[in-house]
Enzyme design. Structure first.
Site, mmCIF file in Angstrom:
data_model
loop_
_atom_site.group_PDB
_atom_site.id
_atom_site.type_symbol
_atom_site.label_atom_id
_atom_site.label_comp_id
_atom_site.label_asym_id
_atom_site.label_seq_id
_atom_site.Cartn_x
_atom_site.Cartn_y
_atom_site.Cartn_z
ATOM 1 N N ARG A 71 62.006 31.712 -58.519
ATOM 2 C CA ARG A 71 61.827 32.262 -57.371
ATOM 3 C C ARG A 71 61.903 33.999 -57.541
ATOM 4 O O ARG A 71 63.063 34.165 -57.466
ATOM 5 C CB ARG A 71 62.719 31.873 -56.277
ATOM 6 C CG ARG A 71 62.726 32.615 -54.830
ATOM 7 C CD ARG A 71 61.676 32.274 -53.883
ATOM 8 N NE ARG A 71 61.475 31.049 -53.623
ATOM 9 C CZ ARG A 71 60.256 30.355 -53.406
ATOM 10 N NH1 ARG A 71 59.263 31.190 -53.118
ATOM 11 N NH2 ARG A 71 60.425 29.247 -52.815
ATOM 12 N N ARG A 94 52.305 27.955 -62.975
ATOM 13 C CA ARG A 94 53.813 28.801 -62.726
ATOM 14 C C ARG A 94 54.824 27.799 -63.350
ATOM 15 O O ARG A 94 55.887 28.253 -63.368
ATOM 16 C CB ARG A 94 53.788 29.575 -61.383
ATOM 17 C CG ARG A 94 54.059 28.239 -60.446
ATOM 18 C CD ARG A 94 54.355 28.863 -58.955
ATOM 19 N NE ARG A 94 54.415 27.749 -57.861
ATOM 20 C CZ ARG A 94 54.834 28.096 -56.672
ATOM 21 N NH1 ARG A 94 55.383 29.235 -56.577
ATOM 22 N NH2 ARG A 94 54.778 27.173 -55.788
ATOM 23 N N HIS A 172 51.703 36.708 -57.577
ATOM 24 C CA HIS A 172 52.543 36.704 -56.526
ATOM 25 C C HIS A 172 53.740 37.327 -57.008
ATOM 26 O O HIS A 172 54.866 37.278 -56.857
ATOM 27 C CB HIS A 172 53.018 35.134 -56.507
ATOM 28 C CG HIS A 172 53.487 34.835 -55.111
ATOM 29 N ND1 HIS A 172 54.693 35.551 -54.474
ATOM 30 C CD2 HIS A 172 53.232 33.931 -54.066
ATOM 31 C CE1 HIS A 172 54.912 34.874 -53.302
ATOM 32 N NE2 HIS A 172 53.883 33.891 -53.058
ATOM 33 N N ASP A 217 52.979 36.857 -43.300
ATOM 34 C CA ASP A 217 52.267 36.185 -44.286
ATOM 35 C C ASP A 217 50.817 36.210 -44.101
ATOM 36 O O ASP A 217 50.297 35.494 -43.226
ATOM 37 C CB ASP A 217 52.944 34.531 -44.227
ATOM 38 C CG ASP A 217 52.389 33.724 -45.314
ATOM 39 O OD1 ASP A 217 52.790 32.575 -45.616
ATOM 40 O OD2 ASP A 217 51.670 34.355 -46.012
ATOM 41 N N GLU A 276 50.756 40.856 -53.039
ATOM 42 C CA GLU A 276 49.917 40.061 -54.295
ATOM 43 C C GLU A 276 48.620 40.341 -54.484
ATOM 44 O O GLU A 276 48.044 39.878 -53.649
ATOM 45 C CB GLU A 276 50.223 38.446 -53.801
ATOM 46 C CG GLU A 276 51.603 38.298 -53.620
ATOM 47 C CD GLU A 276 51.674 36.983 -52.856
ATOM 48 O OE1 GLU A 276 52.764 36.759 -51.912
ATOM 49 O OE2 GLU A 276 50.998 35.958 -52.930
HETATM 50 O O1 TA6 Z 1 52.008 34.305 -51.127
HETATM 51 C C1 TA6 Z 1 52.786 33.780 -49.677
HETATM 52 C C2 TA6 Z 1 53.142 32.343 -49.890
HETATM 53 O O2 TA6 Z 1 51.858 31.656 -49.844
HETATM 54 C C3 TA6 Z 1 53.875 31.974 -48.353
HETATM 55 O O3 TA6 Z 1 53.313 30.967 -47.493
HETATM 56 C C4 TA6 Z 1 55.107 31.498 -49.020
HETATM 57 O O4 TA6 Z 1 54.863 30.067 -48.936
HETATM 58 C C5 TA6 Z 1 55.176 31.878 -50.429
HETATM 59 O O5 TA6 Z 1 53.882 32.024 -50.988
HETATM 60 C C6 TA6 Z 1 56.179 31.112 -51.229
HETATM 61 O O6 TA6 Z 1 55.644 30.035 -51.712
HETATM 62 P P1 TA6 Z 1 56.369 29.037 -52.720
HETATM 63 O O7 TA6 Z 1 55.532 27.966 -52.964
HETATM 64 O O8 TA6 Z 1 56.699 29.790 -53.977
HETATM 65 O O9 TA6 Z 1 57.624 28.646 -51.963
#
Ligand code: TA6
Length: 319
Positions: A71, A94, A172, A217, A276
Protein backbone atom coordinates in the site's frame (compact mmCIF):
# COMPACT_ATOMS: atom_id res chain seq x y z
CA UNK A 1 27.12 -7.17 -15.80
CA UNK A 2 27.17 -6.32 -12.06
CA UNK A 3 30.67 -7.84 -11.64
CA UNK A 4 32.18 -5.59 -14.35
CA UNK A 5 30.92 -2.39 -12.64
CA UNK A 6 33.42 -0.10 -10.86
CA UNK A 7 33.09 0.25 -7.11
CA UNK A 8 31.35 3.60 -7.54
CA UNK A 9 28.78 2.14 -9.87
CA UNK A 10 28.29 -0.85 -7.54
CA UNK A 11 27.64 1.58 -4.68
CA UNK A 12 24.98 3.24 -6.77
CA UNK A 13 23.10 -0.03 -7.29
CA UNK A 14 22.76 -2.35 -4.33
CA UNK A 15 20.70 -5.56 -4.16
CA UNK A 16 19.71 -6.22 -0.58
CA UNK A 17 16.93 -7.52 1.66
CA UNK A 18 14.00 -5.38 2.64
CA UNK A 19 10.96 -5.85 4.88
CA UNK A 20 10.15 -9.53 5.54
CA UNK A 21 13.36 -10.45 3.73
CA UNK A 22 11.92 -9.47 0.36
CA UNK A 23 14.59 -8.66 -2.26
CA UNK A 24 14.99 -4.98 -3.09
CA UNK A 25 17.30 -2.84 -5.17
CA UNK A 26 18.59 0.47 -3.81
CA UNK A 27 19.63 3.13 -6.31
CA UNK A 28 21.86 5.96 -5.09
CA UNK A 29 22.59 9.10 -7.05
CA UNK A 30 25.81 11.03 -6.61
CA UNK A 31 23.87 14.09 -5.41
CA UNK A 32 22.42 12.02 -2.57
CA UNK A 33 18.94 11.18 -3.85
CA UNK A 34 17.91 7.56 -3.61
CA UNK A 35 15.19 5.14 -4.72
CA UNK A 36 14.19 1.63 -3.63
CA UNK A 37 12.48 -1.00 -5.78
CA UNK A 38 11.14 -4.31 -4.48
CA UNK A 39 11.31 -7.29 -6.85
CA UNK A 40 7.92 -8.14 -5.35
CA UNK A 41 5.61 -6.25 -7.64
CA UNK A 42 8.44 -4.42 -9.45
CA UNK A 43 7.37 -1.92 -6.85
CA UNK A 44 9.13 1.40 -6.14
CA UNK A 45 8.61 1.98 -2.41
CA UNK A 46 10.93 4.92 -1.77
CA UNK A 47 12.19 8.02 -3.57
CA UNK A 48 14.19 10.49 -1.51
CA UNK A 49 15.67 13.82 -2.50
CA UNK A 50 19.25 14.93 -1.84
CA UNK A 51 18.20 15.97 1.70
CA UNK A 52 16.97 12.46 2.45
CA UNK A 53 13.31 13.58 2.48
CA UNK A 54 10.85 10.86 1.41
CA UNK A 55 8.71 11.98 -1.55
CA UNK A 56 6.47 8.92 -1.85
CA UNK A 57 3.81 7.79 0.63
CA UNK A 58 3.85 4.25 2.00
CA UNK A 59 1.27 3.36 4.65
CA UNK A 60 2.55 2.46 8.11
CA UNK A 61 0.12 -0.45 7.83
CA UNK A 62 1.35 -1.58 4.41
CA UNK A 63 1.68 -5.36 4.12
CA UNK A 64 4.97 -6.54 2.57
CA UNK A 65 3.81 -10.13 2.03
CA UNK A 66 2.47 -11.85 -1.12
CA UNK A 67 -0.23 -11.93 -2.33
CA UNK A 68 -1.18 -8.54 -0.87
CA UNK A 69 -0.03 -5.54 -2.90
CA UNK A 70 2.14 -3.02 -1.03
CA UNK A 71 0.00 0.00 0.00
CA UNK A 72 1.94 2.98 -1.25
CA UNK A 73 4.92 3.85 -3.46
CA UNK A 74 4.27 3.07 -7.14
CA UNK A 75 2.18 -0.08 -7.70
CA UNK A 76 2.02 -1.17 -11.36
CA UNK A 77 -1.52 -1.75 -12.60
CA UNK A 78 -1.21 -4.31 -15.43
CA UNK A 79 -2.84 -5.96 -17.42
CA UNK A 80 -5.98 -4.37 -15.93
CA UNK A 81 -6.76 -1.07 -14.21
CA UNK A 82 -9.09 -1.36 -11.22
CA UNK A 83 -12.05 -3.70 -11.84
CA UNK A 84 -12.31 -2.81 -15.53
CA UNK A 85 -12.17 -6.47 -16.60
CA UNK A 86 -12.30 -10.08 -15.32
CA UNK A 87 -9.03 -10.09 -13.35
CA UNK A 88 -8.28 -9.13 -9.71
CA UNK A 89 -8.34 -5.36 -9.03
CA UNK A 90 -5.46 -3.62 -10.82
CA UNK A 91 -4.30 -6.88 -12.45
CA UNK A 92 -1.50 -9.19 -11.19
CA UNK A 93 1.81 -7.48 -12.00
CA UNK A 94 1.85 -5.75 -8.60
CA UNK A 95 1.76 -9.01 -6.69
CA UNK A 96 4.19 -11.11 -8.68
CA UNK A 97 7.92 -11.52 -8.05
CA UNK A 98 9.94 -9.88 -10.83
CA UNK A 99 13.53 -10.71 -11.79
CA UNK A 100 16.49 -8.44 -12.48
CA UNK A 101 16.97 -8.27 -16.23
CA UNK A 102 20.72 -8.66 -16.67
CA UNK A 103 20.59 -8.60 -20.45
CA UNK A 104 17.89 -6.14 -21.53
CA UNK A 105 17.42 -5.33 -25.21
CA UNK A 106 19.10 -2.06 -26.23
CA UNK A 107 17.50 0.91 -24.54
CA UNK A 108 17.57 3.97 -26.79
CA UNK A 109 18.04 6.66 -24.19
CA UNK A 110 20.80 8.64 -22.57
CA UNK A 111 21.96 6.81 -19.43
CA UNK A 112 24.98 9.02 -18.68
CA UNK A 113 25.12 9.93 -14.96
CA UNK A 114 21.97 7.98 -14.49
CA UNK A 115 21.58 5.09 -12.10
CA UNK A 116 19.08 2.49 -13.21
CA UNK A 117 17.95 -1.08 -12.83
CA UNK A 118 16.07 -3.26 -15.29
CA UNK A 119 13.36 -5.63 -14.07
CA UNK A 120 11.48 -8.29 -16.01
CA UNK A 121 8.11 -9.97 -15.58
CA UNK A 122 6.78 -12.93 -17.56
CA UNK A 123 3.50 -14.72 -16.83
CA UNK A 124 3.45 -17.76 -14.55
CA UNK A 125 1.53 -20.94 -15.49
CA UNK A 126 -1.18 -19.71 -13.15
CA UNK A 127 -1.32 -16.31 -14.82
CA UNK A 128 -1.77 -17.99 -18.20
CA UNK A 129 -4.85 -19.72 -16.83
CA UNK A 130 -6.51 -16.41 -15.89
CA UNK A 131 -4.99 -14.31 -18.67
CA UNK A 132 -3.90 -16.64 -21.50
CA UNK A 133 -1.28 -14.38 -23.05
CA UNK A 134 2.50 -14.55 -23.18
CA UNK A 135 4.20 -11.26 -22.60
CA UNK A 136 7.47 -9.74 -21.45
CA UNK A 137 7.15 -6.65 -19.29
CA UNK A 138 10.47 -4.81 -18.95
CA UNK A 139 10.58 -2.01 -16.39
CA UNK A 140 13.55 0.34 -16.15
CA UNK A 141 13.69 2.44 -12.97
CA UNK A 142 16.11 5.34 -13.39
CA UNK A 143 17.33 7.98 -10.97
CA UNK A 144 18.59 11.06 -12.82
CA UNK A 145 21.32 13.56 -11.90
CA UNK A 146 18.78 16.05 -10.54
CA UNK A 147 17.13 13.34 -8.45
CA UNK A 148 14.25 12.88 -10.88
CA UNK A 149 12.73 9.40 -10.99
CA UNK A 150 11.82 7.76 -14.28
CA UNK A 151 9.85 4.57 -14.87
CA UNK A 152 9.96 3.25 -18.41
CA UNK A 153 7.77 0.28 -19.29
CA UNK A 154 8.18 -1.90 -22.38
CA UNK A 155 5.50 -4.54 -22.82
CA UNK A 156 5.88 -7.04 -25.62
CA UNK A 157 3.35 -9.58 -26.90
CA UNK A 158 5.25 -12.89 -27.12
CA UNK A 159 2.25 -15.04 -27.98
CA UNK A 160 3.19 -17.83 -30.39
CA UNK A 161 -0.44 -18.55 -31.31
CA UNK A 162 -0.78 -15.40 -33.37
CA UNK A 163 -3.22 -13.90 -30.88
CA UNK A 164 -3.21 -10.16 -30.02
CA UNK A 165 -3.95 -9.11 -26.45
CA UNK A 166 -5.56 -6.02 -24.95
CA UNK A 167 -4.86 -4.37 -21.61
CA UNK A 168 -5.20 -1.23 -19.51
CA UNK A 169 -2.42 0.25 -17.40
CA UNK A 170 -1.46 2.73 -14.67
CA UNK A 171 1.51 3.87 -12.60
CA UNK A 172 -0.51 4.06 -9.35
CA UNK A 173 1.80 6.63 -7.74
CA UNK A 174 1.23 7.61 -4.08
CA UNK A 175 2.76 11.06 -3.46
CA UNK A 176 3.60 12.15 0.08
CA UNK A 177 1.97 15.51 0.87
CA UNK A 178 1.98 17.69 3.97
CA UNK A 179 -1.77 18.30 4.24
CA UNK A 180 -4.21 17.15 1.55
CA UNK A 181 -6.52 20.10 2.20
CA UNK A 182 -3.65 22.43 1.24
CA UNK A 183 -2.74 20.64 -2.02
CA UNK A 184 -3.69 21.70 -5.57
CA UNK A 185 -3.40 19.72 -8.79
CA UNK A 186 -2.74 21.77 -11.91
CA UNK A 187 -3.03 20.69 -15.54
CA UNK A 188 -6.42 18.91 -15.47
CA UNK A 189 -8.65 21.98 -15.58
CA UNK A 190 -11.70 21.82 -17.95
CA UNK A 191 -10.98 18.19 -18.87
CA UNK A 192 -13.54 15.39 -18.92
CA UNK A 193 -13.30 12.65 -16.31
CA UNK A 194 -15.01 9.38 -15.40
CA UNK A 195 -16.16 9.39 -11.79
CA UNK A 196 -15.29 6.04 -10.14
CA UNK A 197 -17.57 7.00 -7.27
CA UNK A 198 -20.54 7.30 -9.63
CA UNK A 199 -20.49 4.32 -12.05
CA UNK A 200 -17.79 6.04 -14.08
CA UNK A 201 -20.29 8.68 -15.20
CA UNK A 202 -18.60 11.29 -17.41
CA UNK A 203 -18.26 14.86 -16.14
CA UNK A 204 -16.23 17.93 -17.04
CA UNK A 205 -13.81 19.45 -14.52
CA UNK A 206 -14.56 23.07 -13.59
CA UNK A 207 -12.03 25.73 -14.56
CA UNK A 208 -9.76 25.95 -11.60
CA UNK A 209 -7.14 23.74 -10.01
CA UNK A 210 -8.31 20.58 -8.24
CA UNK A 211 -8.42 20.88 -4.46
CA UNK A 212 -9.53 18.30 -1.89
CA UNK A 213 -12.21 18.36 0.79
CA UNK A 214 -13.72 14.86 0.37
CA UNK A 215 -13.10 11.47 -1.32
CA UNK A 216 -12.01 11.84 -4.93
CA UNK A 217 -11.68 8.93 -7.38
CA UNK A 218 -11.61 10.06 -11.01
CA UNK A 219 -10.10 9.07 -14.32
CA UNK A 220 -9.19 12.26 -16.25
CA UNK A 221 -9.19 11.74 -19.99
CA UNK A 222 -6.81 12.98 -22.72
CA UNK A 223 -4.68 14.87 -20.24
CA UNK A 224 -1.59 16.96 -21.06
CA UNK A 225 1.86 15.37 -20.84
CA UNK A 226 2.61 17.41 -17.72
CA UNK A 227 0.68 17.66 -14.46
CA UNK A 228 1.72 19.49 -11.30
CA UNK A 229 0.92 18.82 -7.65
CA UNK A 230 1.50 21.91 -5.52
CA UNK A 231 2.17 21.30 -1.84
CA UNK A 232 2.10 24.79 -0.39
CA UNK A 233 3.07 23.85 3.14
CA UNK A 234 6.17 21.99 1.97
CA UNK A 235 6.86 24.67 -0.68
CA UNK A 236 7.25 21.76 -3.06
CA UNK A 237 5.82 21.05 -6.48
CA UNK A 238 5.75 17.56 -7.94
CA UNK A 239 5.89 17.59 -11.73
CA UNK A 240 4.69 14.48 -13.54
CA UNK A 241 5.82 14.17 -17.16
CA UNK A 242 4.36 11.28 -19.06
CA UNK A 243 4.76 9.80 -22.53
CA UNK A 244 2.23 7.49 -24.14
CA UNK A 245 -0.15 7.61 -21.16
CA UNK A 246 -3.15 9.80 -22.11
CA UNK A 247 -5.16 9.43 -18.90
CA UNK A 248 -4.55 10.44 -15.27
CA UNK A 249 -6.31 9.01 -12.22
CA UNK A 250 -6.68 11.22 -9.15
CA UNK A 251 -7.48 9.44 -5.90
CA UNK A 252 -7.77 10.27 -2.23
CA UNK A 253 -9.88 7.86 -0.12
CA UNK A 254 -10.64 10.49 2.57
CA UNK A 255 -11.78 9.36 6.04
CA UNK A 256 -14.53 6.77 5.49
CA UNK A 257 -12.75 4.72 2.81
CA UNK A 258 -9.51 5.07 4.80
CA UNK A 259 -11.19 3.30 7.73
CA UNK A 260 -12.35 0.50 5.42
CA UNK A 261 -8.81 -0.39 4.29
CA UNK A 262 -6.97 -2.72 6.70
CA UNK A 263 -3.56 -1.80 5.30
CA UNK A 264 -4.12 1.95 5.57
CA UNK A 265 -4.15 4.17 8.69
CA UNK A 266 -7.38 6.05 9.51
CA UNK A 267 -5.66 9.46 9.37
CA UNK A 268 -3.17 8.69 6.60
CA UNK A 269 -5.43 10.09 3.85
CA UNK A 270 -4.32 13.54 5.05
CA UNK A 271 -0.74 12.90 3.90
CA UNK A 272 -1.07 11.16 0.53
CA UNK A 273 -2.44 11.78 -2.94
CA UNK A 274 -2.47 9.41 -5.89
CA UNK A 275 -2.00 10.94 -9.33
CA UNK A 276 -1.62 8.06 -11.74
CA UNK A 277 -0.35 8.29 -15.32
CA UNK A 278 -2.52 5.76 -17.14
CA UNK A 279 -3.96 4.25 -20.30
CA UNK A 280 -7.54 3.31 -19.47
CA UNK A 281 -10.16 4.94 -21.72
CA UNK A 282 -8.67 3.43 -24.88
CA UNK A 283 -7.30 -0.04 -23.99
CA UNK A 284 -4.01 -0.99 -25.68
CA UNK A 285 -3.97 -3.87 -28.16
CA UNK A 286 -0.68 -5.53 -29.16
CA UNK A 287 -0.22 -8.09 -31.93
CA UNK A 288 2.42 -10.82 -31.46
CA UNK A 289 5.91 -9.28 -31.71
CA UNK A 290 4.63 -5.78 -31.06
CA UNK A 291 5.98 -3.74 -28.12
CA UNK A 292 4.35 -0.84 -26.22
CA UNK A 293 6.72 1.66 -24.56
CA UNK A 294 5.65 4.35 -22.10
CA UNK A 295 7.37 6.51 -19.56
CA UNK A 296 6.68 8.54 -16.45
CA UNK A 297 9.19 11.04 -15.09
CA UNK A 298 8.70 12.48 -11.62
CA UNK A 299 10.52 15.52 -10.28
CA UNK A 300 10.10 17.47 -7.06
CA UNK A 301 10.97 21.14 -7.36
CA UNK A 302 11.00 23.73 -4.59
CA UNK A 303 8.12 26.11 -5.22
CA UNK A 304 8.65 29.61 -3.81
CA UNK A 305 4.99 29.91 -3.00
CA UNK A 306 3.68 32.83 -1.05
CA UNK A 307 -0.09 32.51 -0.88
CA UNK A 308 -1.73 33.22 -4.24
CA UNK A 309 1.49 34.30 -5.90
CA UNK A 310 2.71 31.07 -7.40
CA UNK A 311 1.90 30.94 -11.07
CA UNK A 312 1.35 27.19 -11.60
CA UNK A 313 1.39 27.74 -15.33
CA UNK A 314 5.06 28.71 -15.03
CA UNK A 315 5.59 25.21 -13.60
CA UNK A 316 3.55 23.54 -16.36
CA UNK A 317 5.08 25.61 -19.19
CA UNK A 318 8.67 25.27 -17.98
CA UNK A 319 10.65 22.58 -19.89
O1 TA6 B 1 -6.69 4.28 -8.57
C1 TA6 B 1 -7.77 4.53 -7.76
C2 TA6 B 1 -8.35 3.21 -7.31
O2 TA6 B 1 -8.78 2.45 -8.39
C3 TA6 B 1 -9.46 3.47 -6.28
O3 TA6 B 1 -10.73 3.14 -6.80
C4 TA6 B 1 -9.07 2.63 -5.08
O4 TA6 B 1 -9.67 1.42 -5.05
C5 TA6 B 1 -7.56 2.53 -5.25
O5 TA6 B 1 -7.34 2.43 -6.62
C6 TA6 B 1 -6.86 1.46 -4.48
O6 TA6 B 1 -7.08 0.21 -5.01
P1 TA6 B 1 -6.46 -1.08 -4.26
O7 TA6 B 1 -6.86 -2.24 -5.11
O8 TA6 B 1 -4.98 -0.89 -4.21
O9 TA6 B 1 -7.07 -1.09 -2.88
Amino acid sequence: MIDEMSTTEKKSIEITKGINGLDKVVLREINGSTAEVYLYGGHVTSWKNEHGEELLFVSNKAIFKPPKAIRGGIPLCFPQFSNIGPLEAHGFARNRVWTIDLDPPPFPSNTTNRVYVDLLLKPTEDDLKSWPHSFEYRLRVTLGPAGDLMLTSRIRNTNTDGKPFTFTFAYHTYFSVSDISEVRVEGLETLDYLDNMNNRERYTEQGDAITFESEVDRIYLSTPTKIAILDHEKKRTFVIRKDGLPDAVVWNPWDKKAKSMADFGDEEYKHMLCVEAAAIEKPITLKPGEEWKVRQELSAVPSSYCSGQLDPNKVLQSS
